[in-house]
Write a protein that holds these residues in place. Sequence first.
Motif, short mmCIF file in Angstrom:
data_model
loop_
_atom_site.label_atom_id
_atom_site.label_comp_id
_atom_site.label_asym_id
_atom_site.label_seq_id
_atom_site.Cartn_x
_atom_site.Cartn_y
_atom_site.Cartn_z
N ARG A 8 -1.19 2.55 5.29
CA ARG A 8 -2.04 1.57 5.94
C ARG A 8 -1.34 0.97 7.13
N GLU A 10 -0.53 4.83 -0.52
CA GLU A 10 -1.52 4.71 0.55
C GLU A 10 -0.77 4.45 1.85
N ALA A 61 0.83 -1.20 0.00
CA ALA A 61 0.00 0.00 0.00
C ALA A 61 0.87 1.25 0.00
#
Length: 116
Positions: A83, A81, A76
Motif C-alpha cells: 500500500r 499487502e 499492510a
Amino acid sequence: MPFSRYEECNVCKADQHVCRMCREYDPGVADECREHRAEFVLDKEKANFCDFFRPRAKAFQKKDDTAANAARARLAELFGESRDPKETEEATTPQSEADRALAELKRLFGDDSHQA
C-alpha cells in the motif's frame, strides 16, 4: 452570529455546526467539550443540535496524517499487502470512494452515458 444546524461551507459543503468548529471544543477534556451541560456528541465533525455552540475562527485545520498513513502502509506490508501511503490517504475520502464505486459500475455494466 447564530449558525443553523444545516450551515455548510460554501466551498467544500462541510457541515459548520459541528463540535470541532466550536469555542468549547477541547480534545484534552472529558467528551472533548468544556461545556459540562452539553449533551455528548459522538461524531465531532458532523452537524449536531448543541445549544451551546459558539463558532471559533480558524477552528478547522487540515490534520497531518502522514505518520498515520505511513504506519498503515507498514502494517499492510506485514500482512502481505502493498500500500502506498498516498493511496491510503485518497481511499479515506468520501469523494474517492464514490468515484471508485462509479468506476467499478461502469467497468461491470459498461459506460452507457454517451447513449442518450
